[in-house]
Design a protein around this motif. Structure first.
Motif, PDB file in Angstrom:
ATOM      1  N   LEU A  39      39.203  51.466  36.190  1.00 20.31           N
ATOM      2  CA  LEU A  39      40.323  50.606  35.821  1.00 20.31           C
ATOM      3  C   LEU A  39      41.577  51.039  36.577  1.00 20.31           C
ATOM      4  O   LEU A  39      42.316  50.197  37.095  1.00 20.31           O
ATOM      5  CB  LEU A  39      40.553  50.652  34.309  1.00 20.31           C
ATOM      6  N   ALA A  66      41.185  49.895  40.176  1.00 20.40           N
ATOM      7  CA  ALA A  66      41.390  48.450  40.314  1.00 20.40           C
ATOM      8  C   ALA A  66      42.869  48.109  40.202  1.00 20.40           C
ATOM      9  O   ALA A  66      43.373  47.252  40.939  1.00 20.40           O
ATOM     10  CB  ALA A  66      40.583  47.703  39.253  1.00 20.40           C
ATOM     11  N   ALA A  67      43.582  48.772  39.290  1.00 23.60           N
ATOM     12  CA  ALA A  67      45.013  48.521  39.138  1.00 23.60           C
ATOM     13  C   ALA A  67      45.773  48.960  40.387  1.00 23.60           C
ATOM     14  O   ALA A  67      46.671  48.248  40.856  1.00 23.60           O
ATOM     15  CB  ALA A  67      45.540  49.238  37.901  1.00 23.60           C
ATOM     16  N   ARG A  91      45.445  46.479  43.098  1.00 22.29           N
ATOM     17  CA  ARG A  91      46.309  45.310  42.949  1.00 22.29           C
ATOM     18  C   ARG A  91      47.738  45.609  43.390  1.00 22.29           C
ATOM     19  O   ARG A  91      48.406  44.766  43.951  1.00 22.29           O
ATOM     20  CB  ARG A  91      46.333  44.837  41.495  1.00 22.29           C
ATOM     21  N   ARG A 113      39.816  35.975  42.832  1.00 24.18           N
ATOM     22  CA  ARG A 113      39.877  37.315  42.258  1.00 24.18           C
ATOM     23  C   ARG A 113      39.449  37.300  40.807  1.00 24.18           C
ATOM     24  O   ARG A 113      39.689  36.346  40.088  1.00 24.18           O
ATOM     25  CB  ARG A 113      41.306  37.845  42.315  1.00 24.18           C
ATOM     26  N   SER A 158      39.709  39.374  37.051  1.00 23.17           N
ATOM     27  CA  SER A 158      40.753  40.120  36.361  1.00 23.17           C
ATOM     28  C   SER A 158      40.607  41.594  36.725  1.00 23.17           C
ATOM     29  O   SER A 158      39.562  42.028  37.225  1.00 23.17           O
ATOM     30  CB  SER A 158      40.634  39.938  34.847  1.00 23.17           C
ATOM     31  N   VAL A 159      41.633  42.376  36.473  1.00 24.55           N
ATOM     32  CA  VAL A 159      41.580  43.810  36.763  1.00 24.55           C
ATOM     33  C   VAL A 159      40.468  44.455  35.942  1.00 24.55           C
ATOM     34  O   VAL A 159      39.738  45.314  36.436  1.00 24.55           O
ATOM     35  CB  VAL A 159      42.938  44.471  36.456  1.00 24.55           C
ATOM     36  N   GLU A 196      37.100  43.464  37.436  1.00 25.55           N
ATOM     37  CA  GLU A 196      36.893  44.189  38.687  1.00 25.55           C
ATOM     38  C   GLU A 196      36.501  45.641  38.421  1.00 25.55           C
ATOM     39  O   GLU A 196      35.615  46.188  39.067  1.00 25.55           O
ATOM     40  CB  GLU A 196      38.179  44.128  39.505  1.00 25.55           C
ATOM     41  N   ALA A 197      37.146  46.272  37.436  1.00 25.93           N
ATOM     42  CA  ALA A 197      36.821  47.652  37.080  1.00 25.93           C
ATOM     43  C   ALA A 197      35.399  47.743  36.545  1.00 25.93           C
ATOM     44  O   ALA A 197      34.652  48.661  36.892  1.00 25.93           O
ATOM     45  CB  ALA A 197      37.811  48.172  36.050  1.00 25.93           C
TER      46      ALA A 197
END
Length: 73
Positions: A29, A32-33, A36, A52, A54-55, A58-59
């Motif tokens: 997480l 991924a953040a 971004r 894309r 969501s974060v 993606e995590a």
């Protein structure tokens, strides 16, 4: 000779997978953040927005791709 895996073994593997996912998810997480905040240049046509997740999605995708390596061997 039986080739099937007992259900107890499958349950144990699933439990281990979920525990490792829960333990590593915060790291993915954070990655991924950070991705971004500091995006990597997209390979492809410039100017076209990439679809894309969501974060959080993606995590999870990164974790689910990486965790099976813990079960190899």
């Amino acid at each position: 000779m039986r080739t099937t895996v007992p259900s107890a073994r499958l349950h144990q593997d699933a439990l281990q997978f979920r525990l490792i996912l829960a333990a590593t998810y915060p790291f993915f997480l954070a990655a991924a953040a950070l991705g971004r905040v500091r995006p990597v240049r997209a390979a492809g046509r410039p100017g076209l927005p990439a679809a894309r997740r969501s974060v959080f999605g993606e995590a999870r995708a990164m974790a689910v791709q990486a965790i099976p390596f813990a079960f190899m061997g």
